[in-house]
Design an enzyme around this catalytic site. Sequence first.
Site, PDB file in Angstrom:
ATOM      1  N   CYS A  62       0.875  -1.174   0.000  1.00  0.00           N
ATOM      2  CA  CYS A  62       0.000   0.000   0.000  1.00  0.00           C
ATOM      3  C   CYS A  62       0.911   1.222   0.000  1.00  0.00           C
ATOM      4  CB  CYS A  62      -0.967  -0.019   1.181  1.00  0.00           C
ATOM      5  SG  CYS A  62      -0.185   0.194   2.786  1.00  0.00           S
ATOM      6  N   ARG A  63       0.447   2.357   0.454  1.00  0.00           N
ATOM      7  CA  ARG A  63       1.288   3.559   0.448  1.00  0.00           C
ATOM      8  C   ARG A  63       2.396   3.494   1.493  1.00  0.00           C
ATOM      9  NH1 ARG A  63       1.713   7.948   3.338  1.00  0.00           N
ATOM     10  NH2 ARG A  63      -0.215   7.588   4.450  1.00  0.00           N
TER      11      ARG A  63
END
Length: 100
Positions: A62-63
């Site tokens: 994810c980020r």
Amino acid sequence: MKEIMPYEVEQLLRHKPVIVDVRELSEWMTNGHIPGAIHIPLGQLEERAAELDPIADIIVVCRSGNRSEAACEWLQASGYRSYNMKGGMSSWFWNKDYGQ
């Protein structure tokens, strides 16, 4: 929680690992993604899990690593082997930019 470092993921790319990116579509489209990654937003993971190979090692990104950690916990509880990419795409791009 099993973790994998971005540089380790980069080394595995030639072996075509299963990489699942759980960011939202806007993040996937505007902020780039790892070549060959499968896009399944975290909110859709449970309904789309059947798209994943149950015997594969799955690297989740994810980020920053928080959503992918939640995804890994769900995948592991559901019988999948998953690894959280530590630091997420922020670390991936840092690794690519600075060679760390």
